[in-house]
Scaffold this motif. Structure first.
Motif, PDB file in Angstrom:
ATOM      1  N   GLU A 195     -27.903 -26.795  20.313  1.00 33.96           N
ATOM      2  CA  GLU A 195     -29.204 -26.899  20.770  1.00 33.96           C
ATOM      3  C   GLU A 195     -29.771 -27.666  19.421  1.00 33.96           C
ATOM      4  O   GLU A 195     -29.832 -27.387  18.478  1.00 33.96           O
ATOM      5  N   ALA A 196     -30.593 -28.812  19.785  1.00 35.06           N
ATOM      6  CA  ALA A 196     -31.641 -29.478  18.797  1.00 35.06           C
ATOM      7  C   ALA A 196     -32.972 -29.511  19.074  1.00 35.06           C
ATOM      8  O   ALA A 196     -33.485 -29.109  20.137  1.00 35.06           O
ATOM      9  N   ILE A 197     -33.731 -29.160  18.027  1.00 33.59           N
ATOM     10  CA  ILE A 197     -34.870 -28.808  18.125  1.00 33.59           C
ATOM     11  C   ILE A 197     -35.689 -29.948  17.037  1.00 33.59           C
ATOM     12  O   ILE A 197     -35.616 -30.116  15.963  1.00 33.59           O
ATOM     13  N   LEU A 198     -36.681 -30.854  17.881  1.00 35.11           N
ATOM     14  CA  LEU A 198     -37.313 -31.881  16.874  1.00 35.11           C
ATOM     15  C   LEU A 198     -38.695 -31.481  16.685  1.00 35.11           C
ATOM     16  O   LEU A 198     -39.618 -30.934  17.457  1.00 35.11           O
ATOM     17  N   LEU A 199     -39.063 -31.512  15.242  1.00 33.64           N
ATOM     18  CA  LEU A 199     -40.377 -31.130  14.778  1.00 33.64           C
ATOM     19  C   LEU A 199     -41.124 -32.515  14.376  1.00 33.64           C
ATOM     20  O   LEU A 199     -40.229 -33.413  13.757  1.00 33.64           O
ATOM     21  N   ASP A 200     -42.285 -32.482  14.612  1.00 33.18           N
ATOM     22  CA  ASP A 200     -43.052 -33.743  13.990  1.00 33.18           C
ATOM     23  C   ASP A 200     -43.505 -33.441  12.536  1.00 33.18           C
ATOM     24  O   ASP A 200     -43.093 -32.414  11.962  1.00 33.18           O
ATOM     25  N   ALA A 201     -44.251 -34.412  12.138  1.00 36.61           N
ATOM     26  CA  ALA A 201     -44.727 -34.337  10.405  1.00 36.61           C
ATOM     27  C   ALA A 201     -45.141 -32.934  10.239  1.00 36.61           C
ATOM     28  O   ALA A 201     -45.691 -32.615   9.111  1.00 36.61           O
ATOM     29  N   GLU A 202     -45.971 -32.337  11.287  1.00 44.56           N
ATOM     30  CA  GLU A 202     -46.713 -31.215  11.015  1.00 44.56           C
ATOM     31  C   GLU A 202     -46.158 -29.916  11.547  1.00 44.56           C
ATOM     32  O   GLU A 202     -46.532 -28.694  11.544  1.00 44.56           O
ATOM     33  N   ALA A 203     -44.646 -30.060  11.711  1.00 45.55           N
ATOM     34  CA  ALA A 203     -43.758 -29.054  12.086  1.00 45.55           C
ATOM     35  C   ALA A 203     -43.824 -28.367  13.345  1.00 45.55           C
ATOM     36  O   ALA A 203     -43.435 -27.258  13.757  1.00 45.55           O
ATOM     37  N   ALA A 204     -44.707 -29.303  14.260  1.00 47.22           N
ATOM     38  CA  ALA A 204     -44.971 -28.918  15.590  1.00 47.22           C
ATOM     39  C   ALA A 204     -43.591 -29.098  16.652  1.00 47.22           C
ATOM     40  O   ALA A 204     -42.852 -30.206  16.283  1.00 47.22           O
ATOM     41  N   ILE A 211     -28.484 -33.011  23.054  1.00 46.62           N
ATOM     42  CA  ILE A 211     -28.447 -34.028  22.110  1.00 46.62           C
ATOM     43  C   ILE A 211     -28.449 -35.263  22.902  1.00 46.62           C
ATOM     44  O   ILE A 211     -29.280 -36.169  22.938  1.00 46.62           O
ATOM     45  N   ASP A 212     -27.457 -34.938  24.092  1.00 44.85           N
ATOM     46  CA  ASP A 212     -27.238 -36.021  24.864  1.00 44.85           C
ATOM     47  C   ASP A 212     -26.404 -35.442  26.045  1.00 44.85           C
ATOM     48  O   ASP A 212     -26.081 -34.191  26.140  1.00 44.85           O
ATOM     49  N   PRO A 228     -32.001 -37.548  25.598  1.00 45.34           N
ATOM     50  CA  PRO A 228     -33.281 -36.984  25.485  1.00 45.34           C
ATOM     51  C   PRO A 228     -33.486 -36.749  24.142  1.00 45.34           C
ATOM     52  O   PRO A 228     -34.801 -36.930  23.875  1.00 45.34           O
ATOM     53  N   LEU A 229     -32.678 -36.483  23.097  1.00 45.34           N
ATOM     54  CA  LEU A 229     -32.916 -36.269  21.853  1.00 45.34           C
ATOM     55  C   LEU A 229     -33.581 -37.302  21.122  1.00 45.34           C
ATOM     56  O   LEU A 229     -34.720 -37.618  20.429  1.00 45.34           O
ATOM     57  N   ARG A 230     -32.664 -38.727  21.271  1.00 46.10           N
ATOM     58  CA  ARG A 230     -33.145 -40.127  20.849  1.00 46.10           C
ATOM     59  C   ARG A 230     -34.503 -40.314  21.373  1.00 46.10           C
ATOM     60  O   ARG A 230     -35.161 -40.939  20.511  1.00 46.10           O
TER      61      ARG A 230
END
Length: 684
Positions: A195-204, A211-212, A228-230
């Motif tokens: 499981e991949a979790i993408l955080l933005d610059a504010e950690a949201a 991953i795909d 989807p992750l890319r």
């Protein structure tokens, strides 16, 4: 074949067989009780895949995907963590990535950090091994563009040494972090590796999932059809909305460690009165002779007035004291807490101030309760007792005129830290409302550290309202928190306003949900005065390691004439005492102690409502003096070896002297300096 494998998973005896095989090959460790044996012994998915030539977790995946929503926590800010890279030994500090230029060992050029990808890994999982090279490619491609990749290993059987050996063999091109105790897996509600979790610059959290789609339980494609992750990373880098926020994950179920118990679990709910206060009360309120005592004639009225506010179904007391049988079953404990002056909870020094909600027992009431237990709890004649009190269902302020509830349940993980959650609830009011009493109630009091409800008027900026401390409607913390204003005084909610719930959750060892609410009683007559809640805070303190009585001061000089109504001191686990003092505008009169709480109790935080409101002339200086015990002698101290600063979490500290004041309506707007602290947001 897949049908056969699904039957295998549904067959209890087969699962027990796999359990036996696993017990031979794995070292024993504490496992968490789970919903089924299949989940509890999750390595069986990988084992059967190796034996049968195909991965067979589809049936289990369907069961698990139904237990948690795919987009859980998406849109909320991830909690901070500091985890060790198993190969380099450096510490990865999530909230420090931007400060360090993205490198876990220290400064690393000037490349700004635009986001981070956390991928949960499980050494030996066939699908996970296939995806390591793909993750290397993504890390190499997006690292120069400001996105950092981290693998997190959370399995209960993993150690830093075993992970270091796996890293040396597989050579991933991104750091692998050791999540001892499965804390981050629980905090982020991760069930499977890959499981991949993408955080933005504010950690949201902007995306979570696969991953795909190149590899699955029963297929392997030449190239992925969906990425989807890319796609999510590209959207974040462009500043766009992520189109697909969550997808199912194909991976091995993670065997998790038992969650750590709550830091507050071992604390007494309410502390005894301090010895000097008990001595003063014994001297000035000596115990009278009360003679023969019966429950119905003597005790029932006291219990009804002094105990049932909390000790009834649905309230904080933990058990009821509504009937004779209730009181009889708990008689021994009742005598102990009354003797120690732990109950009813009241922590104000009686030598300073007079308070309308003073709940400490009179000398006669205390003597009556103790005599009843000593006389072996005689029941007496029911006809001598008072009529049963009609309590409003669930509320201490009475039946509310208006109730506003969170629009959806908030998921609370079993462990870890959660930043403040801010949820906006529209009031849909078409006319102004004046509120005479307000009460915030948690859906699950076991995980709610505090609630503050703010009012944001139409066109107002929510963030600025909260940061400045304006619009404070009411709050909740463990204890006595309802805001009940005197007749003629109320708080205004303009038509079209929104309510913002600021909620701080503290996981307590088991996953749960919360749907907090606020109840309002509307003033029946037009008020003449408007009430305001302000916080007199100090955000810049540092409590040294081992300090047993570290002082911290804050103050507020009033620029207008105001009327003081009540106090509510707030600190955390190291809070020891809190005192409010008043200096006159000219500074010539002696400083007056308005409220002294010599034994602050984090487990029960009270409002202290003045028996008579106090006029504070323009220029009056209201000071707050707190002390903190950061020594090993403080049984609640999370760590006496560290310096402690302002922070949201209970093992950090706060110092806020809340006060309620009121001013005449129409006398001009009261300007607040806005020195109340606000937490960083995760919004819904």
């Amino acid at each position: 074949m897949a049908r056969i494998m699904r039957r295998f998973y549904r067959n209890r005896s087969a699962v027990v067989l796999v359990k036996h095989l696993l017990s031979v090959t794995r070292k024993p460790h504490t496992l968490r009780p789970e919903r089924s044996l299949v989940r509890r012994f999750c390595p069986c998915a990988a084992l059967v895949a190796l034996v049968g030539g195909v991965a067979t977790g589809a049936a289990v995946a369907a069961d698990e995907s139904a237990s948690l929503p795919l987009d859980r926590l998406v849109g909320r800010r991830a909690g901070d963590f500091r985890l060790v890279d198993v190969q380099s030994g450096h510490e990865a500090w999530l909230y420090g990535l931007r400060r360090n230029g993205g490198d876990i060992g220290g400064p690393h050029g000037s490349q700004p950090v635009c986001g981070a990808v956390l991928v949960f890994v499980s050494p030996g999982c066939p699908l996970g091994d296939k995806y390591l090279r793909r993750l290397d490619e993504l890390a190499a491609e997006y690292g120069p563009r400001g996105v950092r990749f981290f693998g997190i290993a959370s399995g209960a059987g993993e150690t830093r040494e075993s992970l270091a050996a796996w890293v040396a063999e597989r050579k991933p091109m991104f750091p692998i972090l050791f999540d001892g105790g499965s804390v981050q897996a629980d905090t982020l509600m991760v069930e499977r590796s890959n499981e991949a979790i993408l955080l933005d610059a504010e950690a949201a959290i902007r995306y979570r999932g696969a991953i795909d789609d190149q590899y699955g339980y029963d297929f392997s494609r030449e190239v992925p059809q969906a990425t989807p992750l890319r796609d999510a990373i590209e959207a974040v880098l462009r500043g766009d909305t992520v189109a697909v926020k969550a997808t199912p994950v194909a991976g091995c179920l993670i065997t998790k460690a038992e969650p750590a118990s709550s830091k507050l679990a071992s604390l007494d709910r309410v502390r005894p009165a301090r010895a000097d206060i008990a001595g003063w009360l014994d001297e000035h309120e000596p115990s009278p002779e009360v003679g023969v005592v019966t429950y119905h004639r003597d005790v029932a009225r006291i219990v009804q007035e002094r105990c049932q506010g909390c000790h009834r179904p649905g309230q904080a007391g933990g058990f009821g004291l509504v009937t004779f049988d209730d009181a009889f079953r708990h008689a021994a404990m009742l005598a102990e807490v009354v003797e120690q002056r732990r109950m009813p909870p009241w922590h104000a020094d009686p030598r300073h101030g007079t308070f309308a909600n003073d709940r400490h027992l009179t000398a006669r009431e205390r003597a009556t309760l103790l005599a009843w237990v000593e006389q072996r709890c005689p029941k007496g004649n029911p006809a001598d007792g008072p009529a049963a009190k009609a309590w409003p269902e669930g509320w201490t302020i009475g039946t509310p005129d208006l109730v506003f509830e969170l629009p959806e349940a908030t998921l609370i993980p079993a462990q870890g830290t959660m930043p403040y959650v801010h949820v906006t609830v529209p009031t849909n009011l078409t006319a102004d409302v004046w509120v005479q009493a307000a009460e915030a109630r948690p859906g699950d009091a076991g995980v709610v550290h505090h609630i503050i409800v703010y009012v944001v008027p139409p066109g107002g900026d929510r963030r600025r309202t909260i940061a400045a401390g304006r619009g404070h409607l009411c709050g909740y913390a463990p204890g006595d928190m309802p805001s009940v204003l005197p007749q003629g005084t109320a708080k205004k909610i303009e038509a079209g306003s929104e309510l913002v719930f600021q909620i701080h959750y503290t996981p307590n060892g088991k996953p749960t949900t919360d749907r907090s609410k606020v109840g309002l009683i509307v003033a029946k007559q037009p008020p003449s005065r408007e009430a305001l809640t302000i916080g007199i805070a100090n955000l810049g303190f540092v409590i040294p390691p081992g300090a047993s009585a570290h002082p911290v001061h804050s103050e507020r000089r009033f620029r207008d004439d105001v009327r003081l109504l009540s106090f509510m001191p707030h600190m955390h686990l190291r809070g020891s005492s809190f005192r409010y003092v008043l200096a006159s505008p000219d500074g010539h009169s002696p400083v007056e102690v308005l409220l002294d709480v010599p034994a602050f109790d984090f487990g029960w935080q009270s409002y202290y409502v003045l028996a008579e409101p106090r006029i504070l002339p323009r220029g009056s200086l209201l000071g707050c003096d707190a002390t903190f015990d950061n020594s090993a002698e403080n049984p609640a101290n999370p760590d006496p070896k560290v310096a402690v600063r302002w922070g949201e979490q209970t093992w950090e500290e706060m110092m806020i002297g809340y006060v309620d004041i009121d001013v005449p309506i129409g006398a001009g707007a009261y300007e607040e300096p806005g020195d109340e602290a606000g937490g960083r947001e995760e919004s819904r």
